[in-house]
Every structure is written in structure tokens, then in C-alpha cells.
Design a protein around this motif. Structure first.
Motif, PDB file in Angstrom:
ATOM      1  N   HIS A 124     -66.799  90.388 131.354  1.00  0.00           N
ATOM      2  CA  HIS A 124     -65.659  89.797 130.651  1.00  0.00           C
ATOM      3  C   HIS A 124     -64.550  89.489 131.653  1.00  0.00           C
ATOM      4  O   HIS A 124     -64.140  90.359 132.420  1.00  0.00           O
ATOM      5  CB  HIS A 124     -65.129  90.751 129.574  1.00  0.00           C
ATOM      6  N   LEU A 125     -64.062  88.257 131.629  1.00  0.00           N
ATOM      7  CA  LEU A 125     -62.945  87.877 132.488  1.00  0.00           C
ATOM      8  C   LEU A 125     -61.640  88.326 131.824  1.00  0.00           C
ATOM      9  O   LEU A 125     -61.290  87.846 130.742  1.00  0.00           O
ATOM     10  CB  LEU A 125     -62.917  86.366 132.728  1.00  0.00           C
ATOM     11  N   HIS A 157     -48.129  92.853 134.008  1.00  0.00           N
ATOM     12  CA  HIS A 157     -48.739  92.753 132.676  1.00  0.00           C
ATOM     13  C   HIS A 157     -49.323  94.101 132.247  1.00  0.00           C
ATOM     14  O   HIS A 157     -49.849  94.842 133.072  1.00  0.00           O
ATOM     15  CB  HIS A 157     -49.892  91.746 132.672  1.00  0.00           C
ATOM     16  N   ARG A 199     -58.048  88.107 131.225  1.00  0.00           N
ATOM     17  CA  ARG A 199     -57.060  87.036 131.380  1.00  0.00           C
ATOM     18  C   ARG A 199     -55.667  87.596 131.165  1.00  0.00           C
ATOM     19  O   ARG A 199     -55.408  88.256 130.163  1.00  0.00           O
ATOM     20  CB  ARG A 199     -57.326  85.916 130.376  1.00  0.00           C
ATOM     21  N   PRO A 216     -53.050  79.482 129.325  1.00  0.00           N
ATOM     22  CA  PRO A 216     -53.701  78.307 129.928  1.00  0.00           C
ATOM     23  C   PRO A 216     -52.747  77.537 130.827  1.00  0.00           C
ATOM     24  O   PRO A 216     -51.535  77.539 130.623  1.00  0.00           O
ATOM     25  CB  PRO A 216     -54.108  77.463 128.713  1.00  0.00           C
ATOM     26  N   GLU A 241     -55.942  88.733 137.527  1.00  0.00           N
ATOM     27  CA  GLU A 241     -57.106  88.603 136.661  1.00  0.00           C
ATOM     28  C   GLU A 241     -58.366  88.969 137.448  1.00  0.00           C
ATOM     29  O   GLU A 241     -58.437  88.742 138.658  1.00  0.00           O
ATOM     30  CB  GLU A 241     -57.213  87.164 136.133  1.00  0.00           C
ATOM     31  N   VAL A 289     -51.707  87.151 125.644  1.00  0.00           N
ATOM     32  CA  VAL A 289     -52.838  86.295 125.997  1.00  0.00           C
ATOM     33  C   VAL A 289     -54.089  87.046 125.537  1.00  0.00           C
ATOM     34  O   VAL A 289     -54.345  88.166 125.972  1.00  0.00           O
ATOM     35  CB  VAL A 289     -52.891  86.024 127.509  1.00  0.00           C
ATOM     36  N   GLU A 320     -62.911  90.166 136.792  1.00  0.00           N
ATOM     37  CA  GLU A 320     -64.036  90.338 135.879  1.00  0.00           C
ATOM     38  C   GLU A 320     -64.253  91.833 135.619  1.00  0.00           C
ATOM     39  O   GLU A 320     -64.343  92.618 136.557  1.00  0.00           O
ATOM     40  CB  GLU A 320     -65.289  89.727 136.494  1.00  0.00           C
ATOM     41  N   TRP A 359     -52.366  95.424 129.822  1.00  0.00           N
ATOM     42  CA  TRP A 359     -53.542  94.820 129.214  1.00  0.00           C
ATOM     43  C   TRP A 359     -54.489  95.883 128.660  1.00  0.00           C
ATOM     44  O   TRP A 359     -54.457  97.045 129.067  1.00  0.00           O
ATOM     45  CB  TRP A 359     -54.276  93.920 130.206  1.00  0.00           C
ATOM     46  N   SER A 383     -53.429  90.829 126.750  1.00  0.00           N
ATOM     47  CA  SER A 383     -52.453  91.199 127.779  1.00  0.00           C
ATOM     48  C   SER A 383     -51.058  90.749 127.367  1.00  0.00           C
ATOM     49  O   SER A 383     -50.889  89.753 126.660  1.00  0.00           O
ATOM     50  CB  SER A 383     -52.831  90.585 129.131  1.00  0.00           C
ATOM     51  N   SER A 421     -58.237  87.011 125.009  1.00  0.00           N
ATOM     52  CA  SER A 421     -59.512  86.428 125.394  1.00  0.00           C
ATOM     53  C   SER A 421     -60.588  87.307 124.778  1.00  0.00           C
ATOM     54  O   SER A 421     -60.856  88.401 125.267  1.00  0.00           O
ATOM     55  CB  SER A 421     -59.642  86.419 126.919  1.00  0.00           C
ATOM     56  N   SER A 472     -60.110  91.067 125.670  1.00  0.00           N
ATOM     57  CA  SER A 472     -58.923  91.664 126.270  1.00  0.00           C
ATOM     58  C   SER A 472     -57.694  91.004 125.667  1.00  0.00           C
ATOM     59  O   SER A 472     -57.742  89.876 125.176  1.00  0.00           O
ATOM     60  CB  SER A 472     -58.928  91.499 127.791  1.00  0.00           C
TER      61      SER A 472
END
Length: 171
Positions: free
Chosen positions: A111-112, A40, A114, A118, A90, A128, A92, A42, A27, A130, A25
Motif C-alpha cells: 500500500h502506498l 503529517h 499518501r 493530488p 510517502e 488525504v 510503500e 497518518w 493522513s 487512500s 491510509s
């Protein structure tokens, strides 16, 4: 069942074929003036490594999003296998990959998604990302599937607009 149909469904014992994929992903923070529930934008995706075409072996990709999205389930039958939305949290994403050979069971990936950088990193205009390299491993494929896999992808897709940010988007 005819002899040729039965032969095409015969498993090739001892044969293993690996198809590299990327799921992930990306975002983008929409800024302080964004709506409270749409902070956001994404995109969640499944791609071939280096943006290779997966449609030669993948019949469809199902994305199951958080229950707050309507519709929650998104099924894509042609590339690009990706879903773009906007939101604030966020969660899953359950991704199910269905194959052209219906004898093969679908593969499920979690898949998480995000949205935030961080911990300790400030929000910025930088996306971001991931993403994860993975492999579809076909052990003892049917003769039909083996022919499809052996032929491989017919083409690469155009380079993703997200290529500058992604590890596995370019050749």
C-alpha cells in the motif's frame, strides 16, 4: 497424526470463500508550524468491509514501514489492525496478513502511504485518504478454516472516527 486432526486439515476441493477487506491510509497535515520531520500524522490499516470484524479469521497483521521508523516492523494480534505514526514522506507499506489456520499462507499487500493531495491541490486541514477494496480469496480451504469462515464475524466494530472521510468504513 490423529484421524480428527487429519480430517480438519483436509482441503475442500472446489470450494471458494471470499472475505472482503479494505486496506488503506489516512493522513492529516499538521500545519506550517509542525516539526520539519513530522509534517503529517497518518494511520495505515486493514479492516473488514463496512468495519466488519476480521479477527475471526485473521491471527495477526504485520506492517513493514520505511526503514527510518523504529521499530520498522509492527505486528498486531488484535483489532483494530492499524498503525498510527507521524512523518514527512510517502512510502510503500508492506502489509502481511496471517490467518488463524496456520496451514494457509499469509497474504501480502503493498500500500502506498499518501500524505499529499493530488498534484495541483493545496494542502489543507482535509485528510488525504487512500483506500482500496480487496478480497481474501480462500480456494480449497481446509475443513477447519471453512468452519471458521462459515461462522463469519461475530460483530461489527464501532464506526471509525475516520468514517466521514472513508468510502468503506460504514454500513
Amino acid at each position: 497424526m490423529s484421524g480428527s486432526a487429519a480430517a480438519g486439515n483436509k482441503r475442500l476441493r472446489g470450494t471458494v470463500v471470499v472475505v472482503p477487506i479494505v486496506h488503506g491510509s489516512i493522513s492529516f497535515y499538521l500545519g506550517k508550524k509542525s516539526e520539519e520531520e513530522r509534517t503529517h500524522k497518518w494511520t495505515a490499516y486493514v479492516r473488514g468491509l463496512e468495519n466488519r470484524d476480521l479477527s475471526y479469521v485473521v491471527k495477526s497483521v504485520e506492517f513493514l514501514l520505511h526503514e527510518s521508523f523504529d521499530p520498522q516492523k509492527r505486528v498486531l494480534s488484535s483489532p483494530p489492525f492499524e498503525v498510527t505514526e507521524s512523518g514527512w514522506g510517502e512510502f510503500e507499506v508492506n502489509i502481511k496478513i496471517h490467518f488463524k489456520d496456520n496451514i494457509e499462507k499469509p497474504v501480502e499487500i503493498f500500500h502506498l502511504l499518501r500524505l499529499f493531495p493530488p498534484f495541483g491541490t493545496e494542502m489543507s486541514k482535509k485528510p488525504v485518504v487512500s483506500e482500496h477494496y480487496d478480497e481474501l480469496i480462500f480456494q480449497d480451504p481446509t475443513e477447519n478454516l471453512f468452519k471458521i469462515l462459515k461462522a463469519g464475524p461475530s460483530a461489527k466494530f464501532k464506526i471509525s472516527t475516520y468514517a466521514p472521510y472513508c468510502m468503506y468504513c460504514t454500513a
